[in-house]
Write a protein that holds these residues in place. Structure first.
Motif, mmCIF file in Angstrom:
data_model
loop_
_atom_site.group_PDB
_atom_site.id
_atom_site.type_symbol
_atom_site.label_atom_id
_atom_site.label_comp_id
_atom_site.label_asym_id
_atom_site.label_seq_id
_atom_site.Cartn_x
_atom_site.Cartn_y
_atom_site.Cartn_z
ATOM 1 N N PRO A 162 -15.565 4.788 16.970
ATOM 2 C CA PRO A 162 -14.999 4.388 18.268
ATOM 3 C C PRO A 162 -13.527 4.003 18.119
ATOM 4 C CG PRO A 162 -17.053 3.229 17.824
ATOM 5 C CD PRO A 162 -16.666 3.938 16.567
ATOM 6 N N ASN A 163 -12.759 4.195 19.158
ATOM 7 C CA ASN A 163 -11.326 3.874 19.118
ATOM 8 C C ASN A 163 -11.042 2.404 18.878
ATOM 9 O OD1 ASN A 163 -10.700 6.533 19.601
ATOM 10 N ND2 ASN A 163 -10.616 6.265 21.810
ATOM 11 N N TYR A 164 -11.969 1.542 19.238
ATOM 12 C CA TYR A 164 -11.723 0.110 19.143
ATOM 13 C C TYR A 164 -12.073 -0.480 17.770
ATOM 14 C CZ TYR A 164 -16.665 0.200 20.419
ATOM 15 O OH TYR A 164 -18.005 0.478 20.465
ATOM 16 N N TRP A 165 -12.611 0.305 16.846
ATOM 17 C CA TRP A 165 -12.842 -0.202 15.495
ATOM 18 C C TRP A 165 -11.508 -0.265 14.761
ATOM 19 C CZ3 TRP A 165 -17.736 2.437 13.043
ATOM 20 C CH2 TRP A 165 -18.870 2.034 13.731
ATOM 21 N N TYR A 166 -11.330 -1.305 13.999
ATOM 22 C CA TYR A 166 -10.089 -1.513 13.249
ATOM 23 C C TYR A 166 -10.169 -0.758 11.918
ATOM 24 C CZ TYR A 166 -6.518 -3.885 10.513
ATOM 25 O OH TYR A 166 -5.449 -4.159 9.708
ATOM 26 N N SER A 167 -9.194 0.101 11.656
ATOM 27 C CA SER A 167 -9.128 0.830 10.388
ATOM 28 C C SER A 167 -8.231 0.082 9.424
ATOM 29 C CB SER A 167 -8.567 2.230 10.604
ATOM 30 O OG SER A 167 -9.435 2.987 11.373
ATOM 31 N N LEU A 168 -8.722 -0.098 8.225
ATOM 32 C CA LEU A 168 -7.965 -0.823 7.201
ATOM 33 C C LEU A 168 -7.111 0.119 6.375
ATOM 34 C CD1 LEU A 168 -10.280 -2.996 7.583
ATOM 35 C CD2 LEU A 168 -9.948 -3.446 5.193
ATOM 36 N N LYS A 169 -5.958 -0.344 6.067
ATOM 37 C CA LYS A 169 -5.133 0.316 5.072
ATOM 38 C C LYS A 169 -5.044 -0.704 3.950
ATOM 39 C CE LYS A 169 -0.658 2.511 4.405
ATOM 40 N NZ LYS A 169 -1.080 3.550 3.535
ATOM 41 N N LEU A 170 -5.683 -0.409 2.837
ATOM 42 C CA LEU A 170 -5.726 -1.369 1.739
ATOM 43 C C LEU A 170 -4.353 -1.533 1.105
ATOM 44 C CD1 LEU A 170 -9.116 -0.462 0.039
ATOM 45 C CD2 LEU A 170 -8.647 -2.256 1.696
ATOM 46 N N ASP A 171 -4.025 -2.770 0.808
ATOM 47 C CA ASP A 171 -2.758 -3.116 0.178
ATOM 48 C C ASP A 171 -2.880 -2.790 -1.319
ATOM 49 O OD1 ASP A 171 -1.031 -5.108 -1.398
ATOM 50 O OD2 ASP A 171 -0.256 -5.346 0.642
ATOM 51 N N LEU A 172 -2.051 -1.865 -1.799
ATOM 52 C CA LEU A 172 -2.141 -1.402 -3.189
ATOM 53 C C LEU A 172 -1.861 -2.517 -4.193
ATOM 54 C CD1 LEU A 172 -0.484 2.117 -2.839
ATOM 55 C CD2 LEU A 172 -2.912 1.549 -2.930
ATOM 56 N N GLU A 173 -0.935 -3.397 -3.855
ATOM 57 C CA GLU A 173 -0.608 -4.522 -4.739
ATOM 58 C C GLU A 173 -1.824 -5.437 -4.921
ATOM 59 O OE1 GLU A 173 2.116 -8.516 -4.369
ATOM 60 O OE2 GLU A 173 2.931 -6.664 -3.507
ATOM 61 N N ILE A 174 -2.512 -5.724 -3.847
ATOM 62 C CA ILE A 174 -3.698 -6.587 -3.909
ATOM 63 C C ILE A 174 -4.834 -5.885 -4.653
ATOM 64 C CG2 ILE A 174 -5.481 -7.746 -2.528
ATOM 65 C CD1 ILE A 174 -2.813 -9.211 -2.467
ATOM 66 N N GLU A 175 -5.028 -4.603 -4.386
ATOM 67 C CA GLU A 175 -6.062 -3.836 -5.093
ATOM 68 C C GLU A 175 -5.814 -3.830 -6.605
ATOM 69 O OE1 GLU A 175 -8.203 -0.191 -3.147
ATOM 70 O OE2 GLU A 175 -6.034 0.019 -2.882
ATOM 71 N N LYS A 176 -4.570 -3.645 -6.972
ATOM 72 C CA LYS A 176 -4.193 -3.621 -8.394
ATOM 73 C C LYS A 176 -4.464 -4.988 -9.032
ATOM 74 C CE LYS A 176 -0.286 -2.424 -11.343
ATOM 75 N NZ LYS A 176 1.120 -2.024 -11.383
ATOM 76 N N GLU A 177 -4.101 -6.041 -8.320
ATOM 77 C CA GLU A 177 -4.330 -7.394 -8.814
ATOM 78 C C GLU A 177 -5.827 -7.667 -8.977
ATOM 79 O OE1 GLU A 177 -1.999 -11.551 -8.109
ATOM 80 O OE2 GLU A 177 -1.716 -9.917 -6.692
ATOM 81 N N TYR A 178 -6.606 -7.231 -8.017
ATOM 82 C CA TYR A 178 -8.062 -7.389 -8.063
ATOM 83 C C TYR A 178 -8.626 -6.680 -9.295
ATOM 84 C CZ TYR A 178 -12.944 -6.624 -6.708
ATOM 85 O OH TYR A 178 -14.307 -6.556 -6.693
ATOM 86 N N SER A 179 -8.166 -5.464 -9.525
ATOM 87 C CA SER A 179 -8.647 -4.683 -10.679
ATOM 88 C C SER A 179 -8.283 -5.333 -11.999
ATOM 89 C CB SER A 179 -8.074 -3.267 -10.642
ATOM 90 O OG SER A 179 -8.572 -2.579 -9.540
ATOM 91 N N SER A 180 -7.080 -5.863 -12.098
ATOM 92 C CA SER A 180 -6.658 -6.448 -13.377
ATOM 93 C C SER A 180 -7.232 -7.852 -13.605
ATOM 94 C CB SER A 180 -5.132 -6.466 -13.485
ATOM 95 O OG SER A 180 -4.583 -7.357 -12.550
ATOM 96 N N LEU A 181 -7.398 -8.638 -12.545
ATOM 97 C CA LEU A 181 -7.905 -10.001 -12.701
ATOM 98 C C LEU A 181 -9.423 -10.077 -12.804
ATOM 99 C CD1 LEU A 181 -5.777 -11.967 -10.054
ATOM 100 C CD2 LEU A 181 -5.568 -12.094 -12.543
ATOM 101 N N GLY A 182 -10.118 -9.188 -12.138
ATOM 102 C CA GLY A 182 -11.567 -9.332 -11.998
ATOM 103 C C GLY A 182 -11.830 -10.276 -10.826
ATOM 104 N N PHE A 183 -13.073 -10.261 -10.326
ATOM 105 C CA PHE A 183 -13.339 -10.997 -9.101
ATOM 106 C C PHE A 183 -13.157 -12.508 -9.225
ATOM 107 C CE2 PHE A 183 -16.086 -13.323 -6.176
ATOM 108 C CZ PHE A 183 -15.417 -13.009 -5.008
#
Length: 159
Positions: free
Chosen positions: A76-97
């Motif tokens: 539906p048009n009203y659902w919000y589409s995310l564009k993931l922030d690459l910096e945050i994704e990279k930090e998540y991958s390197s730090l672990g949860f």
């Protein structure tokens, strides 16, 4: 959890009654690897319109969607589409949860709770952090009077 999210009440006069979990963000995948944020109410309406013949019940559909067994083609048009922030994704991958959670949270004024550390989060990073928390079975609840974003373990929310 699925059973509670899937419970929807339709009233003859009022129509679909808002769910207790309406403010709860849910994330679904689309065929082009797009991530969409929605809620159980909107997913129920989407299910009724597009998937009620293919799936026997809403809880079966919800389980398939939330566990990524079903990738949605339409949106539906009203659902919000995310564009993931690459910096945050990279930090998540390197730090672990665990380290990621520790970095982006702080102790809340409510005993035993965490909240987002807004002082280090840019506005365009919030959705990515929220999504990564969601993948690890944590959710964010907004406390309007105190302008705080509490971080809640999903299992605690559904007890």
């Amino acid at each position: 959890m699925i059973e509670k999210l899937a419970y929807m009440h339709e009233d003859a006069e009022l129509g679909l009654v808002p769910s207790k979990y309406l403010s709860f963000d849910l994330y679904v995948l689309r065929s082009n690897k797009e991530i969409c944020r929605t809620n159980n109410h909107d997913l129920f309406l989407f299910f009724k319109k597009h998937y009620s013949k293919k799936y026997k019940s809403f809880d079966i559909f919800l389980n398939a969607v939330l566990n990524n067994h079903l990738v949605l083609i339409k949106k539906p048009n009203y659902w919000y589409s995310l564009k993931l922030d690459l910096e945050i994704e990279k930090e998540y991958s390197s730090l672990g949860f665990d380290k990621f959670l520790k970095k982006f949270s702080k102790i809340s004024f409510k005993k035993g709770e965490l909240e987002l550390n807004k002082s280090i989060i840019k506005s365009d990073q919030y959705s990515t952090i929220s999504y990564l928390l969601y993948l690890n079975r944590y959710d964010i609840s907004f406390d309007d009077p105190h302008v705080r974003y509490s971080i809640i373990k999903r299992e605690d929310y559904f007890e």
